[in-house]
Design a protein around this motif. Sequence first.
Motif, PDB file in Angstrom:
ATOM      1  N   SER A  56       0.850  -1.187   0.000  1.00 54.20           N
ATOM      2  CA  SER A  56       0.000   0.000   0.000  1.00 54.20           C
ATOM      3  C   SER A  56       0.883   1.233   0.000  1.00 54.20           C
ATOM      4  CB  SER A  56      -0.909  -0.003   1.232  1.00 54.20           C
ATOM      5  OG  SER A  56      -1.666   1.186   1.270  1.00 54.20           O
ATOM      6  N   ARG A  57       0.739   2.038  -1.028  1.00 55.21           N
ATOM      7  CA  ARG A  57       1.559   3.238  -1.139  1.00 55.21           C
ATOM      8  C   ARG A  57       0.830   4.498  -0.683  1.00 55.21           C
ATOM      9  NH1 ARG A  57       4.124  -0.349  -3.595  1.00 55.21           N
ATOM     10  NH2 ARG A  57       5.780  -0.494  -5.023  1.00 55.21           N
ATOM     11  N   SER A  58      -0.408   4.335  -0.216  1.00 52.76           N
ATOM     12  CA  SER A  58      -1.204   5.493   0.211  1.00 52.76           C
ATOM     13  C   SER A  58      -1.031   5.750   1.697  1.00 52.76           C
ATOM     14  CB  SER A  58      -2.692   5.247  -0.073  1.00 52.76           C
ATOM     15  OG  SER A  58      -2.920   5.107  -1.443  1.00 52.76           O
ATOM     16  N   ARG A  61      -5.328   8.441   5.034  1.00 50.33           N
ATOM     17  CA  ARG A  61      -6.262   9.512   4.681  1.00 50.33           C
ATOM     18  C   ARG A  61      -7.660   8.910   4.751  1.00 50.33           C
ATOM     19  NH1 ARG A  61      -3.998  11.674  -0.987  1.00 50.33           N
ATOM     20  NH2 ARG A  61      -4.547   9.537  -1.429  1.00 50.33           N
ATOM     21  N   ARG A  64      -9.299   6.057   2.117  1.00 49.98           N
ATOM     22  CA  ARG A  64      -8.213   5.521   1.275  1.00 49.98           C
ATOM     23  C   ARG A  64      -7.640   4.304   1.974  1.00 49.98           C
ATOM     24  NH1 ARG A  64      -6.567   7.229  -3.846  1.00 49.98           N
ATOM     25  NH2 ARG A  64      -7.055   9.411  -4.038  1.00 49.98           N
ATOM     26  N   THR A  66      -6.397  -0.180   1.193  1.00 51.50           N
ATOM     27  CA  THR A  66      -6.381  -1.397   0.399  1.00 51.50           C
ATOM     28  C   THR A  66      -7.253  -2.397   1.140  1.00 51.50           C
ATOM     29  OG1 THR A  66      -4.148  -0.917  -0.361  1.00 51.50           O
ATOM     30  CG2 THR A  66      -4.894  -3.190  -0.554  1.00 51.50           C
ATOM     31  N   ASP A 142      -2.787   2.537   5.674  1.00 49.69           N
ATOM     32  CA  ASP A 142      -1.631   3.427   5.702  1.00 49.69           C
ATOM     33  C   ASP A 142      -0.539   2.776   4.857  1.00 49.69           C
ATOM     34  OD1 ASP A 142       0.079   5.537   6.369  1.00 49.69           O
ATOM     35  OD2 ASP A 142      -0.343   5.406   8.514  1.00 49.69           O
ATOM     36  N   ILE A 143       0.623   3.380   4.836  1.00 48.85           N
ATOM     37  CA  ILE A 143       1.738   2.857   4.065  1.00 48.85           C
ATOM     38  C   ILE A 143       2.089   1.437   4.520  1.00 48.85           C
ATOM     39  CG2 ILE A 143       4.225   3.123   3.593  1.00 48.85           C
ATOM     40  CD1 ILE A 143       2.643   5.222   2.175  1.00 48.85           C
TER      41      ILE A 143
END
Length: 161
Positions: A56-58, A61, A64, A66, A142-143
């Motif tokens: 997960s690159r997000s 937020r 948002r 996966t 998260d990341i």
Amino acid sequence: MRISIKYTVLLLSPFLFLPLAAQELMPDGSFEKSTPGKAPAHWQGTQGANALRIISRSPARPHRFTQLSITLPLKPGERYRLQYKAKGKNVAGFNWSFGKSWKLRFRPAPVSEKFEPFFFDFSAAAEEFSNGKYLIQLLADDIADELVIDEISLVSLAPKV
């Protein structure tokens, strides 16, 4: 001979993950029957080689994440244990949600770079079913440079009669 509580817990901890003499409810939780590069059978999402691998690159937020989900024909009001092994690199956050409203959540302790066991006991509330099925979701919110999950198991904690 005195054994401290710390060592007693360490000695007993492997027994927390022994099979509970119950029928396995999670289809292919070890992903051995899955085809590499395709979503695991019964699951919606993607996987790695014989384990679930999430990237997960997000950053965190609202709205948002996966998501990987499965619906199962559990029994309303019954208690269950979800257990699995996980490892990862730079995993800022992931959690499990249960039921159609996502109200029941389990955010496990941070994962290390070696597989470690995790478990969560829960009750499948009747109002959380949809069309006789109960939703279980894995959410990377998260990341996560790499999150690897394997040997997912779900068993009933109801006493055998």
